[in-house]
Write a protein that holds these residues in place. Structure first.
Motif, PDB file in Angstrom:
ATOM      1  N   ASP A  23      41.670  68.635  23.839  1.00  9.68           N
ATOM      2  CA  ASP A  23      42.668  69.696  23.822  1.00  9.68           C
ATOM      3  C   ASP A  23      42.452  70.553  25.071  1.00  9.68           C
ATOM      4  OD1 ASP A  23      44.543  71.590  23.087  1.00  9.68           O
ATOM      5  OD2 ASP A  23      43.250  72.547  21.598  1.00  9.68           O
TER       6      ASP A  23
ATOM      7  N   MET B   7      47.686  68.329  19.802  1.00 10.34           N
ATOM      8  CA  MET B   7      47.897  67.379  20.882  1.00 10.34           C
ATOM      9  C   MET B   7      49.272  67.617  21.483  1.00 10.34           C
ATOM     10  SD  MET B   7      47.691  63.247  20.986  1.00 10.34           S
ATOM     11  CE  MET B   7      45.949  63.163  21.333  1.00 10.34           C
TER      12      MET B   7
ATOM     13  N   GLU C 200      47.350  64.485  26.521  1.00 14.01           N
ATOM     14  CA  GLU C 200      45.906  64.700  26.466  1.00 14.01           C
ATOM     15  C   GLU C 200      45.218  63.418  25.990  1.00 14.01           C
ATOM     16  OE1 GLU C 200      45.836  69.412  25.464  1.00 14.01           O
ATOM     17  OE2 GLU C 200      46.630  68.104  23.895  1.00 14.01           O
TER      18      GLU C 200
END
Length: 140
Positions: free
Chosen positions: A89, A96, A106
């Motif tokens: 994160d 996400m 990510e």
């Protein structure tokens, strides 16, 4: 005298139940080494088949990143079949982030490190907790 005996019995009962609560289950230690940078945090979720990829897991942990790695430990895990999902994160928004086409922005990974095309699947990420602690390495 009866009151004192009752208090002593109650204290022993409370201590006994607390001791049992703290000693149940096993630990699962998750190590992630290949984190691209130290920005943000790592979020890790322990799941059974019913909770996998459906929001919060059975246990959820987060950690800051130091030198591109983290170690997190799930405690008091009862025997059973589980899978772990982890993601970086980077902006610390506790979720996400995705591109408009649905591709994650990510990096993420799952137990057993099967990174086939598409989202992680429970059947390829599952592992069993039995009578020993478990140690896993997850690649993002």
């Amino acid at each position: 005298m009866k009151t004192i005996t009752t208090i002593i019995a109650l204290l022993l009962f409370v201590n006994f139940t607390q001791a049992q609560e703290t000693n149940t289950g096993k630990t699962i230690t998750v190590k992630i080494n290949n984190i691209a940078n130290n920005n943000g945090q790592i979020l890790v979720s322990l799941n059974n088949e019913a909770t996998f990829m459906k929001g919060k897991g059975i246990q959820n942990l987060k950690s800051t990143i130091e030198n591109g790695s983290v170690i997190l430990t799930f405690k008091n895990v009862e025997p059973g079949i589980y899978a772990i999902i982890a993601f970086h994160d980077e902006n610390s928004n506790n979720q996400m982030d995705f591109e408009t086409n649905g591709i994650p922005k990510e990096s993420y990974g799952a137990s057993n490190n099967d990174m086939s095309f598409g989202p992680p699947q429970f059947n390829t990420a599952k592992f069993q907790v039995r009578d020993e602690d478990v140690a896993l390495n997850i690649k993002l």
